[in-house]
Design a protein around this motif. Structure first.
Motif, PDB file in Angstrom:
ATOM      1  N   ILE A 153       0.838  -1.203   0.000  1.00 26.43           N
ATOM      2  CA  ILE A 153       0.000   0.000   0.000  1.00 26.43           C
ATOM      3  C   ILE A 153       0.871   1.251   0.000  1.00 26.43           C
ATOM      4  O   ILE A 153       0.638   2.210  -0.742  1.00 26.43           O
ATOM      5  N   GLY A 154       1.903   1.241   0.829  1.00 30.28           N
ATOM      6  CA  GLY A 154       2.815   2.391   0.888  1.00 30.28           C
ATOM      7  C   GLY A 154       3.548   2.604  -0.412  1.00 30.28           C
ATOM      8  O   GLY A 154       3.766   3.742  -0.844  1.00 30.28           O
ATOM      9  N   SER A 155       3.934   1.518  -1.072  1.00 30.21           N
ATOM     10  CA  SER A 155       4.625   1.627  -2.355  1.00 30.21           C
ATOM     11  C   SER A 155       3.720   2.259  -3.410  1.00 30.21           C
ATOM     12  O   SER A 155       4.178   3.061  -4.231  1.00 30.21           O
ATOM     13  N   MET A 212      -1.399   4.449   5.668  1.00 31.14           N
ATOM     14  CA  MET A 212      -0.325   3.734   6.345  1.00 31.14           C
ATOM     15  C   MET A 212      -0.459   3.746   7.865  1.00 31.14           C
ATOM     16  O   MET A 212       0.333   3.114   8.565  1.00 31.14           O
ATOM     17  N   LEU A 213      -1.425   4.464   8.386  1.00 29.48           N
ATOM     18  CA  LEU A 213      -1.737   4.382   9.802  1.00 29.48           C
ATOM     19  C   LEU A 213      -2.870   3.389  10.049  1.00 29.48           C
ATOM     20  O   LEU A 213      -2.816   2.574  10.964  1.00 29.48           O
ATOM     21  N   VAL A 214      -3.885   3.443   9.202  1.00 30.86           N
ATOM     22  CA  VAL A 214      -5.070   2.600   9.389  1.00 30.86           C
ATOM     23  C   VAL A 214      -4.782   1.140   9.042  1.00 30.86           C
ATOM     24  O   VAL A 214      -5.083   0.224   9.825  1.00 30.86           O
ATOM     25  N   LEU A 258       4.799  -3.496  13.906  1.00 34.04           N
ATOM     26  CA  LEU A 258       4.395  -3.317  12.513  1.00 34.04           C
ATOM     27  C   LEU A 258       4.043  -1.868  12.194  1.00 34.04           C
ATOM     28  O   LEU A 258       4.373  -1.358  11.113  1.00 34.04           O
ATOM     29  N   ILE A 259       3.390  -1.184  13.108  1.00 37.76           N
ATOM     30  CA  ILE A 259       2.964   0.186  12.856  1.00 37.76           C
ATOM     31  C   ILE A 259       4.164   1.102  12.667  1.00 37.76           C
ATOM     32  O   ILE A 259       4.178   1.954  11.762  1.00 37.76           O
TER      33      ILE A 259
END
Length: 443
Positions: free
Chosen positions: A67-69, A98-100, A141-142
């Motif tokens: 998702i971040g990529s 990237m938080l949720v 992970l967060i």
């Protein structure tokens, strides 16, 4: 920051990729050092307990990192367009994702840790330590996702050096904390997990502070901070297939490991040693592909399609030169290389032969990363899914078929690795040709 829409493509790709390469190689070396600390000081069971969680945590991390990529690629498009307001708003919307996403995935993984480990038939003697370690990784992970988010944004803006500095700092800190918690406080596997958690928290926090204080695109105003459904949709549309691709690769690795385990401890040891060597070998290909992805994304946003193809061709040449340099190294010095990892003669012999087999297929591995770079940079979300499915199908079928044939036997493991690379490379090339004709217009 680096604007990759102007200048010599080879120089830009090299300047951008070298810091990432150093960071990736450093990360691999850190993993080796971490394994030595746990295995030598705590014992083989402790190392096994941590190792038993590897593919599972990689699966969960992959879901978040994809998702971040996707957000990073969309940011590079806006940067190439010269649209500063959308760059800032894309950073905000990717941050929200990237938080949720890691919070949800991490919570699910935390409470399902032991059932998953039992489903994978983790030995009872190590399942308690494995569960504890995996839960700590779920908590971290967060913060890992925060660091990866900042890194992907900075790379999208042409800055590959800052993430490197924080990665090196995190690795040193992790090793030091490992020694403290494991050797001084005698906290065992849990201590190793806590050391990783603390280093991730510190690294993620410092990297975030640094980005907001030094990078102009992180200096946000109230008008920048709002959810944009169009940008969110683009990030998810590109990020979800990337997440699925990485996740399917993790699943396919589990399938291959199951085949390897059937041939006994010598084959497992040889496979592990060869895999460690090839993990290092992946890094130049991976960083070149990542550099090409940013290069491609910026030029795609600037609508400089011919320049995208020029960069792709130069990257293919660079990849081929590296491959030709590595081939004789593996063919001639295979025994010496494997000897760095193990002492047993039968394992060394098998690992060296395995390297000689798989090294003939390195060019296809390089093609996968290079083609992936240009297609991902152009926002081709479908390719990631196609490539992931191809790899899953290959690793769930080819190893079982080849190892069952007397002609191959145990060597079918490494012939299957090469053939799956070939399958993935062929699929990637066909997708590139189709995109060139149907989707990228003047390309």
């Amino acid at each position: 920051m680096m604007n990759m829409t102007e200048g010599n493509p080879v120089r830009l790709l090299l300047v951008f990729s070298v810091p990432m390469l150093i960071g990736n190689v450093f990360q691999q070396l850190y993993n080796l050092a971490d394994s030595v600390i746990v295995g030598q000081i705590i014992g083989a069971d402790a190392l096994a307990a941590i190792g038993a969680t590897g593919s599972i945590t990689f699966f969960f991390f992959a879901l978040c990192n994809g998702i971040g990529s996707g957000g990073g690629i969309i940011t590079s498009h806006f940067f190439g367009e010269g649209n500063d307001s959308k760059v800032k708003n894309c950073i905000v919307n990717t941050a929200f994702i990237m938080l949720v996403v890691p919070l949800v995935i991490g919570t699910i993984a935390f409470f399902s840790a032991q059932p998953i480990l039992k489903f994978l038939k983790t030995p009872e003697s190590i399942i308690e330590d494995s569960t504890a370690y995996m839960k700590i990784m779920c908590v971290s992970l967060i913060m890992i996702s925060v660091y990866n988010f900042i890194s992907s944004m900075l790379r999208a803006l042409g800055d590959s050096k800052t993430p490197l500095y924080f990665l090196i700092f995190s690795c040193f800190l992790n090793v030091i904390l490992d020694l403290i918690f494991v050797c001084v406080f005698h906290m065992g596997v849990i201590g190793a997990g806590i050391a990783t958690l603390i280093s991730n928290v510190i690294c993620g926090t410092l990297c975030t502070i640094f980005a907001f204080r030094t990078n102009v695109y992180f200096k946000l105003t109230k008008s920048d901070i709002h959810l944009n459904t169009e940008i969110l949709s683009k990030c998810v549309k590109l990020g979800v297939p990337l997440s699925l691709q990485y996740s399917m690769i993790a699943i396919s690795c589990m399938a291959l490991q199951r085949v390897v385990n059937n041939f006994g401890p010598v084959a497992v040891a040889a496979f592990t040693a060869v895999s460690r060597v090839e993990q290092l070998l992946h890094q130049p290909y991976q960083t070149l592909g990542a550099a090409l992805s940013t290069y491609s994304g910026q030029n795609y946003g600037a609508k400089k399609y011919d320049r995208m193809i020029l960069g792709y061709k130069k990257a293919m040449i660079m990849m081929t030169i590296f491959t030709l340099a590595m081939l004789p190294v593996m063919q001639i010095f295979g025994n010496a290389i494997i000897r760095f990892f193990v002492k047993e003669p039968d394992v060394i012999a098998m690992g060296a032969t395995a390297l000689r087999i798989s090294s003939w297929f390195y060019v296809f591995l390089g093609c996968i990363y290079t083609i992936r770079g240009i297609l991902t940079g152009a926002g081709d979300a479908t390719f990631a899914l196609i490539n992931g499915i191809t790899e899953v199908i290959g690793r769930f079928t080819v190893p079982f078929i080849l190892t069952a044939l007397p002609l191959f036997g145990v060597w079918g493991i490494w012939w299957s690795v090469g053939l799956v690379w070939f399958m993935s490379a062929a699929t990637a090339w066909l997708r590139y040709i189709w995109m060139k004709k149907k989707k990228l217009c003047s390309i």
